[in-house]
Design an enzyme around this catalytic site. Structure first.
Site, PDB file in Angstrom:
ATOM      1  N   HIS A 174      -6.980  -4.045  10.452  1.00 24.42           N
ATOM      2  CA  HIS A 174      -6.840  -4.449   8.903  1.00 24.42           C
ATOM      3  C   HIS A 174      -5.530  -5.164   8.353  1.00 24.42           C
ATOM      4  O   HIS A 174      -4.533  -4.926   9.192  1.00 24.42           O
ATOM      5  CB  HIS A 174      -6.961  -2.339   8.101  1.00 24.42           C
ATOM      6  CG  HIS A 174      -5.743  -1.611   8.892  1.00 24.42           C
ATOM      7  ND1 HIS A 174      -6.505  -0.532   8.551  1.00 24.42           N
ATOM      8  CD2 HIS A 174      -4.953  -1.946   9.227  1.00 24.42           C
ATOM      9  CE1 HIS A 174      -5.103  -0.232   9.277  1.00 24.42           C
ATOM     10  NE2 HIS A 174      -3.981  -0.945   9.315  1.00 24.42           N
TER      11      HIS A 174
ATOM     12  N   GLU B  22      -9.718  -1.759   5.242  1.00 21.91           N
ATOM     13  CA  GLU B  22     -10.461  -1.142   6.501  1.00 21.91           C
ATOM     14  C   GLU B  22     -11.408  -1.893   6.664  1.00 21.91           C
ATOM     15  O   GLU B  22     -12.193  -2.734   5.721  1.00 21.91           O
ATOM     16  CB  GLU B  22     -10.713   0.303   6.220  1.00 21.91           C
ATOM     17  CG  GLU B  22      -9.462   0.642   6.476  1.00 21.91           C
ATOM     18  CD  GLU B  22      -8.774   1.431   7.388  1.00 21.91           C
ATOM     19  OE1 GLU B  22      -8.449   0.279   8.039  1.00 21.91           O
ATOM     20  OE2 GLU B  22      -8.907   2.475   8.486  1.00 21.91           O
TER      21      GLU B  22
ATOM     22  N   ASN C 284      -7.808  -1.858  13.878  1.00 19.78           N
ATOM     23  CA  ASN C 284      -8.936  -2.114  14.442  1.00 19.78           C
ATOM     24  C   ASN C 284      -8.489  -3.775  13.441  1.00 19.78           C
ATOM     25  O   ASN C 284      -9.919  -4.270  12.169  1.00 19.78           O
ATOM     26  CB  ASN C 284      -9.808  -1.247  13.042  1.00 19.78           C
ATOM     27  CG  ASN C 284      -8.896  -1.338  11.967  1.00 19.78           C
ATOM     28  OD1 ASN C 284      -8.001  -1.367  11.962  1.00 19.78           O
ATOM     29  ND2 ASN C 284      -9.280  -0.308  10.922  1.00 19.78           N
TER      30      ASN C 284
ATOM     31  N   ASP D 228       0.860  -1.380  -0.336  1.00 18.07           N
ATOM     32  CA  ASP D 228      -0.029   0.061  -0.559  1.00 18.07           C
ATOM     33  C   ASP D 228       1.201   1.554   0.054  1.00 18.07           C
ATOM     34  O   ASP D 228       2.051   1.426   0.218  1.00 18.07           O
ATOM     35  CB  ASP D 228      -0.612  -0.032   0.990  1.00 18.07           C
ATOM     36  CG  ASP D 228      -0.261  -0.627   3.306  1.00 18.07           C
ATOM     37  OD1 ASP D 228       1.152  -0.387   2.709  1.00 18.07           O
ATOM     38  OD2 ASP D 228      -1.109  -0.555   3.200  1.00 18.07           O
TER      39      ASP D 228
HETATM   40  C1  GLP Z   1      -0.641   0.426   8.159  1.00 17.78           C
HETATM   41  C2  GLP Z   1      -0.145  -0.081   7.312  1.00 17.78           C
HETATM   42  C3  GLP Z   1      -0.418  -2.122   8.072  1.00 17.78           C
HETATM   43  C4  GLP Z   1      -0.116  -2.318   8.805  1.00 17.78           C
HETATM   44  C5  GLP Z   1      -0.483  -1.308  10.042  1.00 17.78           C
HETATM   45  C6  GLP Z   1       0.756  -1.507  11.422  1.00 17.78           C
HETATM   46  O1  GLP Z   1      -1.978   0.433   8.909  1.00 17.78           O
HETATM   47  N1  GLP Z   1      -1.230  -0.036   6.485  1.00 17.78           N
HETATM   48  O2  GLP Z   1       0.357  -2.609   6.596  1.00 17.78           O
HETATM   49  O3  GLP Z   1       0.205  -3.526   9.190  1.00 17.78           O
HETATM   50  O4  GLP Z   1       0.183   0.244   9.792  1.00 17.78           O
HETATM   51  O5  GLP Z   1       1.315  -0.536  11.849  1.00 17.78           O
HETATM   52  P1  GLP Z   1       2.191  -0.935  13.315  1.00 17.78           P
HETATM   53  O6  GLP Z   1       3.272  -2.104  12.879  1.00 17.78           O
HETATM   54  O7  GLP Z   1       3.076   0.203  13.240  1.00 17.78           O
HETATM   55  O8  GLP Z   1       1.397  -1.265  14.080  1.00 17.78           O
END
Ligand code: GLP
Length: 264
Positions: free
Chosen positions: A139, A144, A137, A67
């Protein structure tokens, strides 16, 4: 699903890197799906060390990132392009021609752009190993709640919760992007193998629901229950709300004894 419980973040990162390194050594032409987020930083650092000290070769590896924020250029410090360069690509011998990250600056025509990203994945022969983090959440990527479980790469509006979670990474007063380009759940489920990492207490509920809750578009990581080869690597805090922790530990030990190849 294989659930690997690790006592702390360092061991989680080392385990994830070991699995990735084994996959790269077994198939130097591997196509990997890559994730951003603070959870993945330790794994990327360990992979960079394995490149430096143990000649782990990434020169023939093809990558597709999950993404990117809509509106951020690759030079923006909060863009996922920047994250990948800083934490991984600048530290290994990646072939830049084989790296793919959704373009956050596309001016429109999102459907065509996203279809071309899917096409590029297909042309590369599909994703062999997909790495994922998980949002609070539940995802994966930026899928989402209420994302179709059959969704493909597309433009996605972010929830308030995700925008707030990410605000800490942006400068005070700076606008946090409202949308992202993300691979879909359908795209992710086509990967041949999936490795998902979670650490810390903030993820415990999402992790428990993803592994032990019902399959639901309201928590998109639960879609991983449909996939035949998923490995969760969790630290203690992220695993703390799992009801079957003892069972996962037994499975871990028995797998090491009986089918160790599943751990690689
Ligand atoms: C963002 C990314 C996700 C990732 C998430 C968790 O939302 N789009 O792919 O899994 O962050 O991030 P963190 O590891 O900083 O908690």
């Amino acid at each position: 699903m294989l659930v690997l419980l690790k006592p702390n973040y360092d061991e989680l990162s080392a385990e994830a890197a070991r699995i990735v390194a084994h996959a790269v050594r077994s198939n130097p032409l591997i196509t990997m799906g890559l994730a951003t987020g603070s959870t993945t930083i330790g794994m990327y650092a360990e992979l960079a060390r394995l490149h430096r000290e143990e000649a782990l070769d990434f020169s023939n590896v093809t990558t597709f990132n999950l993404d990117e924020y809509l509106g951020l250029s690759p030079e923006h410090p909060q863009s996922f392009h920047f994250f990948m360069r800083e934490n991984f690509f600048s530290k290994i011998n990646a072939d830049l021609e084989k790296i793919h990250i959704p373009d956050g600056k596309i001016p429109g025509n999102y459907e065509d752009y996203c279809a071309s990203y899917e096409q590029a994945i297909r042309q590369a022969g599909g994703i062999d190993l997909q790495i994922l983090g998980i949002g609070r959440n539940g995802h994966i990527g930026f899928n989402e709640p209420a994302s179709s479980l059959g969704s493909r790469t597309r433009l996605k509006a972010l929830t308030r919760e995700t925008i707030e979670d990410n605000r800490k990474f942006f400068a005070p007063g700076e606008e946090v992007p409202q949308c992202a380009i993300t691979m879909g759940i359908g795209t992710i489920l086509e990967a041949r193998k999936i490795l998902i990492l979670a650490r810390g207490p903030a993820k415990a509920q999402a992790v428990a629901q993803a592994i032990e809750g019902p399959l639901t578009a309201s928590l998109t990581a639960s879609a991983l229950q449909l996939h035949p080869e998923v490995t969760f690597v969790l630290d203690e805090a992220a695993a703390s709300q799992l009801k079957q922790q003892d069972y996962y530990r037994r499975v871990m030990h028995l797998t090491a004894r009986l089918t160790p190849e599943r751990l690689s």
